[in-house]
Motif scaffolding. Structure first.
Motif, mmCIF file in Angstrom:
data_model
loop_
_atom_site.group_PDB
_atom_site.id
_atom_site.type_symbol
_atom_site.label_atom_id
_atom_site.label_comp_id
_atom_site.label_asym_id
_atom_site.label_seq_id
_atom_site.Cartn_x
_atom_site.Cartn_y
_atom_site.Cartn_z
ATOM 1 N N SER A 247 0.637 -4.806 27.839
ATOM 2 C CA SER A 247 -0.152 -3.640 27.452
ATOM 3 C C SER A 247 0.086 -3.382 25.969
ATOM 4 C CB SER A 247 0.257 -2.433 28.289
ATOM 5 O OG SER A 247 -0.456 -1.283 27.880
ATOM 6 N N THR B 131 -5.594 0.288 30.000
ATOM 7 C CA THR B 131 -4.645 0.259 31.107
ATOM 8 C C THR B 131 -4.576 1.618 31.772
ATOM 9 O OG1 THR B 131 -2.852 0.802 29.625
ATOM 10 C CG2 THR B 131 -3.234 -1.530 30.040
ATOM 11 N N ASP C 242 -5.285 -9.764 29.554
ATOM 12 C CA ASP C 242 -4.960 -10.687 30.638
ATOM 13 C C ASP C 242 -4.543 -12.024 30.032
ATOM 14 O OD1 ASP C 242 -4.791 -12.314 32.830
ATOM 15 O OD2 ASP C 242 -6.746 -11.780 33.658
ATOM 16 N N GLU D 281 -4.129 2.352 25.123
ATOM 17 C CA GLU D 281 -3.347 1.211 25.606
ATOM 18 C C GLU D 281 -4.329 0.182 26.146
ATOM 19 O OE1 GLU D 281 0.049 0.573 26.162
ATOM 20 O OE2 GLU D 281 0.856 2.366 25.200
ATOM 21 N N GLN E 85 -5.061 -3.473 27.966
ATOM 22 C CA GLN E 85 -4.501 -4.505 28.844
ATOM 23 C C GLN E 85 -5.160 -5.847 28.499
ATOM 24 O OE1 GLN E 85 -2.141 -4.049 31.554
ATOM 25 N NE2 GLN E 85 -2.033 -6.260 31.252
ATOM 26 N N GLN F 253 3.021 -0.835 30.618
ATOM 27 C CA GLN F 253 3.231 -1.959 31.503
ATOM 28 C C GLN F 253 3.150 -3.268 30.727
ATOM 29 O OE1 GLN F 253 -0.185 -2.935 34.202
ATOM 30 N NE2 GLN F 253 -1.028 -1.036 33.394
#
Length: 382
Positions: free
Chosen positions: A302, A294, A349, A345, A347, A299
């Protein structure tokens, strides 16, 4: 070019023994390239031999251009096969190996010479025509075996793991040659392999097999992006899909999965799942390339984690972290890859993750997808 259809094909080697092939239903259109893929012992080579007529089927039907060929002898089926061992005649020259089938069909000598020249030029083996198979490399022998099949101009080509005896570099080269050849000739082709990379790169359609049953049939991309069950999801893809055990929580009409590492946790929204899903033992599946670093830590969705292992492969770096007490593989660009011990970190989906029942291996779909899948199945069965 010819269509090929298998209708409820079964194969058993005797009473009391489990069927080797179970209710095989497939259809490919004229000129399509079908891949039969699966682990050793799944029945793919047996199915190939049944199409060729080298083995009889116990029941069902095999049709070429809507004509049932199930009871025909191999020589009457107008099908050419390239074997894993190449099966070349060691005492014959390359030219005579290619011409052998044409001579058996009593073709005129001038026509044989013309056909051998055509095939040799197509496969770029003109300079090898006077040699014996023992004087050839593995790749050259494979081309001769292909040439012998091409010279017959059959309705259908069958390839039984033709590249398995080649080294890795030559296998990639010959894979490209086979694909180019098919693009030029547009002949209906069935290709058996246990290599899922060959399945993804060569086929117009792929049938994934396990224990004599077709688990999923479709385009390579559809099978990769939308696997029907846990077996297909784990078999197709390199590196394979990640599977992480998860517990779900239902809040209002939304279901959430919690992912936890040694550094923290995150929650993924999974949409509207059928009632009772949160009581099942589930695995969350996600492809390594669908996990990225990320830009803004903290966020939503995350996940903080600590890198445990890295595996540079050249174009990518595989990064491994622990999530829910399972290894999670991330496929990153080399310039994005962190070092071992570094915090990162990640991310994830939520729209790309899949859910599977850990006990049955069945796919667990959101309500809208499940309804669509039910309608598709209903239409297929009409």
């Amino acid at each position: 070019m010819a269509t090929l259809e298998l209708r409820n094909v079964n194969k058993s080697y005797g009473s009391g023994l489990a069927d080797t092939l179970k209710s095989i239903d497939l259809k490919i259109e004229a000129g399509e390239f079908l891949i039969l893929v699966g682990p050793s012992g799944c029945g793919k080579s047996t199915l190939m031999n049944c199409i060729a007529g080298l083995e009889s089927i116990s029941n069902g039907a095999i049709l070429v251009d809507d004509t049932d060929i199930s009871g025909m002898s191999p020589k009457d089926r107008d099908i050419a096969m390239v074997f894993q061992s190449y099966a070349l005649y060691p005492t014959m020259s390359v030219r005579d190996n290619i011409a052998f089938g044409l001579k058996m069909r009593k073709m005129a000598p001038a026509a044989i010479d013309e056909e051998v020249a055509r095939v040799a030029k197509l496969l770029q083996i003109e300079h090898l025509l006077k040699r014996k198979p023992g004087q050839l490399s593995g790749g050259q022998q494979q081309r001769v075996a292909m040439g012998r099949a091409l010279a017959r101009r059959p309705k259908i080509y069958l390839f039984d793991e033709p590249l398995s005896n080649l080294d890795a570099k030559l296998r990639v080269e010959m894979r490209t040659e086979i694909k180019l050849m098919h693009q030029r000739l547009k002949t209906t082709t069935v290709y058996v392999t246990h290599d899922q990379i060959e399945a993804m790169t060569l086929g117009d359609k792929v049938a994934v097999m396990k224990e004599g049953v077709i688990q999923q049939f479709g385009t390579p991309q559809a099978i990769y992006n939308d696997p029907a069950n846990l077996f297909v999801a784990s078999f197709i893809g390199s590196p394979p899909m990640n599977f992480v055990p998860v517990q779900l929580q239902r809040r209002a009409d939304q279901v959430w999965a919690t992912l936890t590492s040694s550094s923290g946790s995150c929650e993924l929204p999974l949409g509207q799942l059928p009632e009772g899903t949160e009581q099942r033992s589930l695995l969350l599946g996600i492809r390594p390339e669908q996990i990225q670093p990320t830009c803004a830590p903290g966020q939503a969705a995350s996940l903080p984690a600590v890198v445990e292992v890295t595996e540079p492969t050249g174009p990518d770096t595989l990064v491994f972290v622990s999530v829910n007490d399972s290894k999670l593989c991330c496929r990153l660009a080399p310039d994005q890859a962190p070092n071992i011990g570094q915090s990162v970190e990640l991310q994830i989906d939520a729209s790309r993750v899949l859910l599977f029942d850990a006990d049955s291996g069945e796919r667990v779909r959101p309500k809208a997808q499940a309804s669509l899948q039910s309608n598709v199945t209903h239409l297929k069965n009409r």
